[in-house]
Every structure is written in structure tokens, then in C-alpha cells.
Design a protein around this motif. Structure first.
Motif, short mmCIF file in Angstrom:
data_model
loop_
_atom_site.label_atom_id
_atom_site.label_comp_id
_atom_site.label_asym_id
_atom_site.label_seq_id
_atom_site.Cartn_x
_atom_site.Cartn_y
_atom_site.Cartn_z
N GLN A 66 11.69 -4.16 8.85
CA GLN A 66 10.64 -2.99 9.58
C GLN A 66 11.80 -2.04 10.30
N SER A 67 11.32 -0.79 10.57
CA SER A 67 11.78 0.09 11.24
C SER A 67 11.84 -0.17 12.69
N LYS A 68 12.76 0.64 13.43
CA LYS A 68 12.86 0.28 14.99
C LYS A 68 11.63 0.65 15.66
N SER A 69 10.98 1.76 15.24
CA SER A 69 9.41 2.13 15.87
C SER A 69 8.42 1.07 15.65
N GLN A 70 8.58 0.43 14.25
CA GLN A 70 7.60 -0.70 14.16
C GLN A 70 7.85 -1.82 14.76
N ARG A 71 9.08 -2.22 15.11
CA ARG A 71 9.44 -3.45 15.98
C ARG A 71 8.93 -3.24 17.32
N GLN A 72 9.47 -1.74 17.85
CA GLN A 72 8.87 -1.62 19.28
C GLN A 72 7.40 -1.70 19.34
N SER A 73 6.49 -1.13 18.67
CA SER A 73 5.10 -1.15 18.72
C SER A 73 4.81 -2.32 18.73
N GLY A 74 5.19 -3.23 17.57
CA GLY A 74 4.70 -4.51 17.48
C GLY A 74 5.07 -5.67 18.73
N SER A 75 6.40 -5.21 19.35
CA SER A 75 6.65 -5.83 20.41
C SER A 75 5.57 -5.64 21.68
N ALA A 76 5.25 -4.43 21.76
CA ALA A 76 4.42 -3.84 22.79
C ALA A 76 3.27 -4.59 22.76
N VAL A 77 2.73 -4.59 21.49
CA VAL A 77 1.26 -5.10 21.33
C VAL A 77 1.38 -6.60 21.59
N ALA A 78 2.33 -7.36 21.16
CA ALA A 78 2.67 -8.73 21.66
C ALA A 78 2.77 -9.03 23.09
N SER A 79 3.34 -8.26 23.75
CA SER A 79 3.52 -8.40 25.28
C SER A 79 2.32 -7.90 25.85
N GLY A 80 1.53 -7.07 25.33
CA GLY A 80 0.13 -6.65 26.15
C GLY A 80 -0.76 -7.62 25.97
N GLY A 81 -0.72 -8.62 24.77
CA GLY A 81 -1.63 -9.36 24.65
C GLY A 81 -1.30 -10.62 25.35
N LYS A 82 0.19 -10.93 25.61
CA LYS A 82 0.60 -12.17 26.33
C LYS A 82 0.21 -11.93 27.77
N ALA A 83 0.39 -10.50 28.50
CA ALA A 83 0.00 -10.38 29.61
C ALA A 83 -1.26 -10.45 29.99
N SER A 84 -2.28 -10.07 29.20
CA SER A 84 -3.62 -10.05 29.36
C SER A 84 -4.15 -11.44 29.47
N GLY A 85 -3.75 -12.53 28.76
CA GLY A 85 -3.82 -13.74 28.36
C GLY A 85 -4.93 -14.05 27.29
N ASP A 86 -5.47 -13.03 26.53
CA ASP A 86 -6.57 -12.97 25.97
C ASP A 86 -5.99 -13.78 24.24
N ALA A 87 -6.73 -14.55 23.78
CA ALA A 87 -6.55 -15.22 22.74
C ALA A 87 -6.52 -14.33 21.49
N PRO A 88 -5.79 -14.43 20.51
CA PRO A 88 -5.61 -13.38 19.34
C PRO A 88 -6.87 -13.65 18.44
N SER A 89 -7.41 -12.53 18.11
CA SER A 89 -8.66 -12.57 17.41
C SER A 89 -8.31 -12.35 15.84
N SER A 90 -9.25 -13.16 15.25
CA SER A 90 -9.27 -13.36 14.03
C SER A 90 -9.92 -12.22 13.02
N GLU A 91 -10.45 -11.28 13.81
CA GLU A 91 -11.13 -10.24 13.19
C GLU A 91 -9.96 -9.21 12.89
N PRO A 92 -10.28 -8.35 11.85
CA PRO A 92 -9.27 -7.34 11.72
C PRO A 92 -9.35 -5.95 12.69
N THR A 93 -8.42 -5.65 12.94
CA THR A 93 -8.56 -4.44 14.02
C THR A 93 -9.03 -3.19 13.28
N SER A 94 -9.55 -2.56 14.08
CA SER A 94 -10.18 -1.22 13.36
C SER A 94 -9.40 -0.14 14.02
#
Length: 429
Positions: free
Chosen positions: A356-384
Motif C-alpha cells: 500500500q501507498s503511504k496515504s492508504q496506510r495513513q487513511s487505514g490507520s485513521a479509520v482503525a483508530s476511529g473505530g477503536k476509539a468509538s468502541g463500535d463493533a465492525p460492521s459486516s455490511e459493505p461501506t457506502s
């Protein structure tokens, strides 16, 4: 001499009978008193004897290879019992018995030829002295004394005097030139045969005293032939030169088609076999299948040349089987590798993940950290990718978590580490 000839009468009579039978055939073609008729009779006698000795020659090859294999063990026994010769001999005999080898088997062809050699020597000596022997009567004796091979009588020797040579109807110069040339050819053929064995058909991975002995014999035997050759009649020189040439050709055939494992001859043979098998897609000859079967059975004990052979088949999409056959590697479930293990032929290759490129890794890290901070369970539905109907300012903001030091920790931004940031430069006191 008559006493010695009588001792060998059990073999001189059959040898003289065989020579007379061949002379009868060749005499009708070249004439009964010619050197061609008598010389070819001796050559035919050699060929007949050597054909009968082929089983002993095969046994000699097997015994020699078995002795080469046992050399490391023999060396260990010699070092272990170097001060106890009796125990050393007992252990050696025990090793021979366990492995089923016999050191004297390598000498069987020479020992089996010796009676025929001495019988022929006495038959030709009787022709030289004018005495009948075996089935050679007076008329055959007179015919043999007239026979000349390139100007040299059949019964003449290099050491004969001029009077004896003249009595046989030849000149001393012709006799000595012909015998000298034949002695040189006889010694050279013996040297080449032994050298061919040492340089091409010896396992180069094992250095043993056996190799030193063979190297010494490579120089000793030609000298012995040269020394004894000056006392041999021309007919005996024809016999010995023919048997040396036969041995040389027979050994060349064996080295080319059934070489010793680990030798240079095996490397050349397996290279030819790789080309032949890959071009036809299978092993066509029985001898080839026997060699391949032995290589597959070795597994991890294969030498460098055998591993290279197996790798060459695998690169060509072929695989060697335990029965010596070669098949297409895609059509089987297990393929033999060079170390003796088996791998699945139908198993798919492992795919390496895309980088992955650097921007992809950074955006993926932000999404993962955001989901972890909010405490939400990962959804099985595809993202829109469409915008949400609810405005962002309508969502309740979470209260900031308090730090143990009394401060608050905000959400990690994209590409920023969580927690307190390290100062860029140390504070000055």
C-alpha cells in the motif's frame, strides 16, 4: 619346457584346437600359410575368451564399486586397531562378510585369462622350437612357421638372435621393429585403460588409500608389460594387444552407460540423460529407468550431480517416480524434490499482498483508530460511498477522556500518533 607344457596340457589342447578351427576358416579366405590366417585366428581366440568372461567382468565392476564404498569404513578400522593387526584383520573380514564383498573379485578376469595366456604361450613356443603341441600336427606346424605378420614370424621374439630369426625366414631388423611397436601399443593401451578409470570413473568426493593404489598401478602395469613383452613371441603380443584393446573398449562402454556415483562420468551421463528425458518427456530405455530409480531411492543422500538432475527435471515440468519412470508433474499429486521430500503439484502458489501507498496506510490507520476509539463493533455490511443523510453536527460529541495527569486526550488525527506528543527539543532548565 616340455615338463611345463605337459602341466598345462589340460588347457593347451583346447586352445590349440580352437586356433586350428579358426585357422581352417580364415585359411580358405587368405591362404593357409599367411600371417592373416594365423593372426586372425589368435584375435578370434581372444574375442571368444573375452565374451565368455563378460559375467566375470560385470562381477569385477560390482566388486570394485563395493570396495570403493567401503573405503571410509576400512580406514576407520585401520585407525582404530592400528596397534592390533590381528583384530584389524578380523574386523576387516567381518565387514566383508556383512556387506557381501570380496576383495579378490576385482582380479577374477585376470586370473581367469591366465591359463589361456600360458597355454597360447606354450603353443607358440612349440611352433618356434619346431615341436608339435596339442592338436597341431607336423603339417600345421610347418604352415605356422611360414606365417609372418608384417614381416615378423609368428613365433619370433625381440630377444631372438639373428640365426634363429633367419631360420624362421625373416630379418632381425623386421622382427625387432614389429615387436617394439607392438610392445609400445600394448603398454600405451594398458596405461590409457587405467587412466580412464582413475580420471573419469572414480568418486571424487571420497579420498581413500584405494585411489592411491589405483594411481600407482596405472604406472606399474605398463612398465611390467614393456619389460615382459620383449620375451613374448609375436603371436602372444598379438593376443595381449587384442585383449588390451577389448578391455579398453569394454570399459569405455561401461563408464559411459553405467558410471560410478559421484564421478565425472556420472555428471556427463546425467547431463545427457536430462536432455534425452526432457526432449521425449519420459525415460525410454530400461537402463535409464534403473538409474532414475536408484537416484529417487537415495532421497536426501543424493550427491551434487543427482540433485542437479532432479532439479533439471522439475524445471522442465517433469518428475521422477519411485519405479524409475518420468511423468508430467501437473498430472500427479506429489512431486519429488531434490532433497527427497514431496510437495503437492496441484497446490496454488502463495500470493504476496500488494504493497500500500503511504496515504492508504495513513487513511487505514485513521479509520482503525476511529473505530477503536468509538468502541463500535465492525460492521459486516459493505461501506457506502454516498453521503449520510444525517448532518455531522447533529451527532452528539463524545466527552474527551481525562488523562491521569489531569489533561484531556483528543482523538488521534489522521497520520498522528495517539497519546502525548514528544517535544521536538528538550526543555532548557
Amino acid at each position: 619346457m616340455d615338463t611345463i607344457a605337459s602341466l598345462f596340457s589340460f588347457i593347451t589342447t583346447p586352445v590349440s584346437w580352437v586356433i586350428v578351427q579358426f585357422h581352417t576358416v580364415y585359411g580358405k579366405i587368405f591362404g593357409p600359410d599367411t600371417g592373416w590366417a594365423w593372426g586372425l585366428s589368435i584375435v578370434s581366440l581372444v574375442i571368444l575368451i573375452r565374451i565368455c568372461l563378460i559375467p566375470l567382468f560385470v562381477k569385477q565392476i560390482k566388486s570394485t564399486r563395493a570396495m570403493q564404498t567401503l573405503q571410509p569404513e576400512m580406514k576407520k578400522i585401520q585407525e582404530r586397531y592400528k596397534n592390533d593387526k590381528q583384530r584389524q584383520s578380523e574386523e576387516m573380514m567381518k565387514l566383508y562378510k556383512e556387506t557381501g564383498t570380496n576383495p579378490l573379485s576385482s582380479c577374477l578376469p585376470i586370473l581367469a585369462q591366465s591359463p589361456f595366456f600360458f597355454a597360447l604361450y606354450h603353443v607358440l613356443n612349440g611352433i618356434a622350437t619346431g615341436s608339435t603341441i596339442g592338436v597341431i600336427n607336423d603339417s600345421l606346424l610347418a604352415s605356422a612357421r611360414k606365417a609372418h605378420i608384417v614381416g615378423a614370424p609368428l613365433a619370433a621374439k625381440f630377444t631372438d638372435g639373428s640365426s634363429k630369426v633367419e631360420a624362421l625366414g625373416a630379418s632381425l631388423t623386421d622382427v625387432r621393429v614389429v615387436t617394439a611397436v607392438m610392445i609400445v601399443l600394448m603398454s600405451a593401451s594398458q596405461f590409457y585403460t587405467q587412466r580412464q578409470l582413475m580420471t573419469k570413473n572414480v568418486d571424487t568426493t571420497v579420498k581413500t588409500p584405494f585411489m592411491q593404489q589405483q594411481k600407482m598401478l596405472m604406472y606399474v602395469f605398463p612398465v611390467m608389460f614393456a619389460v615382459f613383452g620383449i620375451n613374448f613371441p609375436v603371436g602372444v603380443l598379438v593376443y595381449w594387444l587384442t585383449t588390451n584393446v577389448w578391455t579398453m573398449g569394454q570399459q569405455m562402454y561401461v563408464i559411459r552407460n553405467n558410471p560410478t556415483p559421484g564421478s565425472k562420468a556420472q555428471a556427463a551421463y546425467l547431463e545427457r540423460l536430462t536432455k534425452h528425458v526432457t526432449s521425449h518427456g519420459k525415460a525410454r530405455k530400461r537402463s535409464e529407468r534403473t538409474i532414475i530409480k536408484a537416484i529417487v531411492a537415495k532421497g536426501r543422500d543424493r550427491n551434487e550431480f543427482e540433485r542437479k538432475f532432479i532439479n533439471g527435471l522439475n524445471k522442465a515440468g517433469l518428475a521422477a517416480q519411485a519405479d524409475g519412470s518420468v511423468v508430467q508433474s501437473e498430472s500427479q499429486a506429489a512431486v519429488q524434490t531434490e532433497d527427497g521430500t514431496s510437495t503437492s503439484a496441484a497446490a496454488p502458489k502463495r500470493q504476496q499482498p500488494k504493497r500500500q501507498s503511504k496515504s492508504q496506510r495513513q487513511s487505514g490507520s485513521a479509520v482503525a483508530s476511529g473505530g477503536k476509539a468509538s468502541g463500535d463493533a465492525p460492521s459486516s455490511e459493505p461501506t457506502s460511498l454516498s453521503k449520510s443523510d444525517e448532518p455531522e453536527d447533529a451527532k452528539p460529541a463524545e466527552p474527551a477522556k481525562k488523562q491521569p495527569g489531569g489533561g484531556t486526550r483528543s482523538k488521534a488525527q489522521s497520520g498522528q500518533r495517539k497519546g502525548p506528543q514528544r517535544p521536538k527539543s528538550p526543555s532548557k532548565k
